[in-house]
Motif scaffolding. Structure first.
Motif, mmCIF file in Angstrom:
data_model
loop_
_atom_site.group_PDB
_atom_site.id
_atom_site.type_symbol
_atom_site.label_atom_id
_atom_site.label_comp_id
_atom_site.label_asym_id
_atom_site.label_seq_id
_atom_site.Cartn_x
_atom_site.Cartn_y
_atom_site.Cartn_z
ATOM 1 N N ALA A 6 0.833 -1.213 0.000
ATOM 2 C CA ALA A 6 0.000 0.000 0.000
ATOM 3 C C ALA A 6 0.865 1.259 0.000
ATOM 4 N N ILE A 7 1.930 1.252 0.783
ATOM 5 C CA ILE A 7 2.840 2.404 0.814
ATOM 6 C C ILE A 7 3.483 2.600 -0.556
ATOM 7 N N LEU A 8 3.941 1.506 -1.149
ATOM 8 C CA LEU A 8 4.561 1.601 -2.467
ATOM 9 C C LEU A 8 3.570 2.102 -3.517
ATOM 10 N N GLU A 9 2.339 1.603 -3.444
ATOM 11 C CA GLU A 9 1.337 1.978 -4.436
ATOM 12 C C GLU A 9 0.897 3.437 -4.272
ATOM 13 N N PHE A 10 0.540 3.822 -3.074
ATOM 14 C CA PHE A 10 -0.075 5.136 -2.873
ATOM 15 C C PHE A 10 0.930 6.253 -2.588
ATOM 16 N N GLU A 45 2.836 -5.112 -4.901
ATOM 17 C CA GLU A 45 2.773 -6.337 -4.097
ATOM 18 C C GLU A 45 4.030 -7.184 -4.293
ATOM 19 N N ALA A 46 4.490 -7.309 -5.536
ATOM 20 C CA ALA A 46 5.692 -8.104 -5.810
ATOM 21 C C ALA A 46 6.907 -7.498 -5.115
ATOM 22 N N LEU A 47 7.033 -6.178 -5.168
ATOM 23 C CA LEU A 47 8.146 -5.523 -4.483
ATOM 24 C C LEU A 47 8.047 -5.697 -2.970
#
Length: 124
Positions: free
Chosen positions: A34-38, A49-51
Motif C-alpha cells: 500500500a505504501i509503495l502503491e499510494f 505487491e511483488a516488491l
C-alpha cells in the motif's frame, strides 16, 4: 490473510512464499504494498505487491524454502533446531523444557555457527 486478497498475477510467482507467511508477515507485505502503491506511486498494484514480497524475503529469506532454524535454550545450553514445521518444532522444544530465542535463516546459521558445514541429527 486469504489468497484471494492478492492479485491473481502475483500468486503463480509468490504463492508458496505467501502461504508460508504468518499473519504478521502477510500484514507487513500488504502494508508495504500500500505504501509503495499510494505514497511512492508504484503502479500497477501487482508490482507494488511483488516488491513488497521481495522486501519481506530480504528480511526473512527462509520463507523462500520453508526451512527455518530455531535458536533454542535447553537448560544452560544454546542449541539449533532445523525445521520445516514451526508449530511441531515449538511442541518439541516445549516438551524438552526449552525456550525459543530466535527464528533464523538456515544458511546464516550454518555459515556462522558451523563454519559452513553442519551434521544433522534426529530428535528420535
Amino acid at each position: 490473510m486469504d489468497a484471494q486478497k492478492w492479485d491473481p498475477l502475483l500468486l503463480p510467482f509468490a504463492g508458496d512464499v505467501l502461504s508460508r507467511c504468518d499473519d504478521g508477515q502477510l500484514e507487513a507485505i500488504a502494508e508495504r504494498a500500500a505504501i509503495l502503491e499510494f505514497d511512492a506511486g508504484c503502479q500497477p498494484r501487482v508490482l507494488a505487491e511483488a516488491l513488497a514480497v521481495l522486501d519481506q524475503l530480504r528480511q526473512t529469506p527462509w520463507l523462500l524454502t520453508g526451512l527455518i532454524v530455531l535458536q533454542v535454550e535447553l537448560g544452560d545450553a544454546v542449541q539449533w533446531m532445523l525445521a520445516t514445521d514451526p508449530a511441531l518444532a515449538h511442541q518439541h522444544i516445549q516438551a524438552l523444557g526449552g525456550v525459543v530465542l530466535a527464528v533464523l535463516d538456515p544458511a546464516a546459521v550454518v555459515r556462522r555457527q558451523y563454519r559452513g558445514v553442519a551434521l544433522l541429527g534426529d530428535l528420535g
